[in-house]
Design a protein around this motif. Sequence first.
Motif, PDB file in Angstrom:
ATOM      1  N   HIS A 112      44.762  24.737  42.679  1.00 13.51           N
ATOM      2  CA  HIS A 112      43.965  25.840  42.154  1.00 13.51           C
ATOM      3  C   HIS A 112      43.370  25.463  40.794  1.00 13.51           C
ATOM      4  CE1 HIS A 112      43.007  29.910  40.655  1.00 13.51           C
ATOM      5  NE2 HIS A 112      42.910  30.227  41.938  1.00 13.51           N
ATOM      6  N   SER A 113      42.202  26.028  40.490  1.00 15.68           N
ATOM      7  CA  SER A 113      41.514  25.696  39.244  1.00 15.68           C
ATOM      8  C   SER A 113      42.341  26.043  38.008  1.00 15.68           C
ATOM      9  CB  SER A 113      40.168  26.414  39.168  1.00 15.68           C
ATOM     10  OG  SER A 113      40.326  27.819  39.301  1.00 15.68           O
ATOM     11  N   SER A 114      43.218  27.033  38.119  1.00 12.96           N
ATOM     12  CA  SER A 114      44.031  27.410  36.968  1.00 12.96           C
ATOM     13  C   SER A 114      44.913  26.237  36.528  1.00 12.96           C
ATOM     14  CB  SER A 114      44.894  28.625  37.299  1.00 12.96           C
ATOM     15  OG  SER A 114      45.666  28.403  38.470  1.00 12.96           O
ATOM     16  N   TYR A 115      45.446  25.503  37.484  1.00 10.26           N
ATOM     17  CA  TYR A 115      46.285  24.351  37.153  1.00 10.26           C
ATOM     18  C   TYR A 115      45.425  23.182  36.689  1.00 10.26           C
ATOM     19  CZ  TYR A 115      49.744  20.601  37.648  1.00 10.26           C
ATOM     20  OH  TYR A 115      50.579  19.537  37.411  1.00 10.26           O
ATOM     21  N   GLN A 116      44.293  23.012  37.337  1.00  4.94           N
ATOM     22  CA  GLN A 116      43.397  21.922  36.958  1.00  4.94           C
ATOM     23  C   GLN A 116      42.873  22.117  35.531  1.00  4.94           C
ATOM     24  OE1 GLN A 116      43.105  19.365  39.057  1.00  4.94           O
ATOM     25  NE2 GLN A 116      44.443  20.495  40.471  1.00  4.94           N
ATOM     26  N   ASN A 117      42.662  23.388  35.145  1.00  5.26           N
ATOM     27  CA  ASN A 117      42.091  23.668  33.817  1.00  5.26           C
ATOM     28  C   ASN A 117      43.129  23.603  32.702  1.00  5.26           C
ATOM     29  OD1 ASN A 117      39.537  24.105  34.864  1.00  5.26           O
ATOM     30  ND2 ASN A 117      39.847  26.299  35.138  1.00  5.26           N
ATOM     31  N   PHE A 118      44.328  24.131  32.952  1.00  3.72           N
ATOM     32  CA  PHE A 118      45.284  24.300  31.863  1.00  3.72           C
ATOM     33  C   PHE A 118      46.500  23.378  31.934  1.00  3.72           C
ATOM     34  CE2 PHE A 118      43.070  28.375  32.415  1.00  3.72           C
ATOM     35  CZ  PHE A 118      42.523  28.510  31.154  1.00  3.72           C
ATOM     36  N   ARG A 119      46.822  22.861  33.104  1.00  5.79           N
ATOM     37  CA  ARG A 119      47.938  21.934  33.281  1.00  5.79           C
ATOM     38  C   ARG A 119      49.262  22.487  32.754  1.00  5.79           C
ATOM     39  NH1 ARG A 119      47.321  18.199  37.219  1.00  5.79           N
ATOM     40  NH2 ARG A 119      45.130  17.557  37.257  1.00  5.79           N
TER      41      ARG A 119
END
Length: 341
Positions: A112-119
């Motif tokens: 998901h983009s949330s993980y890709q963005n904030f790690r």
Amino acid sequence: MTTEQNSGANSVGLASNQTLNRLHQIITSQNLNFEQRVDAILKLGTEHFGLPIGVFSKIVEDQYEIQQAVHPENALTPGMSFELANTYSAHVIQAGDVCGFNHVGQSDVKTHSSYQNFRLEAYLGAPVPVDGKYYGTLSFSGPRPVPVFTAPDIELVRLFALLLGQAIARRADQHALDAARKEVERLSTRDPLTGLYNRRYMQDCLKAELGRTKRYDKQLVVGLLDYDNFKKLNDDYGHDAGDNALKLFARVSSELMRDTDVIARWGNEEFLILMPETGAAGAIKYLQRLTDRVRESDFRAGDDELHLSLSVGLGIAEPGDTVDTLIARAGVAMYESKQAG
């Protein structure tokens, strides 16, 4: 359950009880304002869950806006905004309940983009309910994996969010009550048509200002103004035209007045201006500007362009004056002005 497991469970229970006690103190404290209360909840959560980042957000449509945050590097500040879909809170809002990921990189949401963005590897968040809707989210997170969140953890963050929602609702109710109280106060002191102060409020101001003038030997002048031929304006063009003339005076006088002046609708077409620490010369100059501006204003009634005029009477406070004698003297002066044309 083994002795070691039983000891661990007791430790978790003890920690939860201590956190609940501190949470109760935060919620019930009379010494904290809303922002301080939220900050204390965020810090309590980061300590309890062992996650360094705490965020209270507001969600409006598809936007996620940080209201308050605790971050070890102060990298998150109030007002920062993100697309909701690109945040972990999207999962919380979609689920309508607590979401917890102890190791995102090994979970179903790792793409998901949330993980890709904030790690952020660990995340525990809950929706903040206010009046049956989700105001936003309360979340705690960190860059490293943590042990699996327990049932008490889930219940605790849900309770945090619930109590925060109640605090938001109370704040909204208080703001509404304050606004209502101010509106009642405004209505009790203001003329509903012109928005100027009413006669009762002006009488209180006159009484107080006369007392101050006598105590400190200051100058005080009042100006009583009355529209000329006001009845004819109403008879010829209707009461809407008369109302518009009154509103015109209110607008022009408010634009020209000083901060210390007080202007009130004194009678039907009469206005009273209180001018503290002002001599006759300064008052006459101001009132002349005011009457000129009213006369020169673009005022139309029906298809006609009219030039409105006012008669003015000046009252200069004397040592023995009362409110009635001061206004009476201004009234006589205004009558003489009107008779003189």
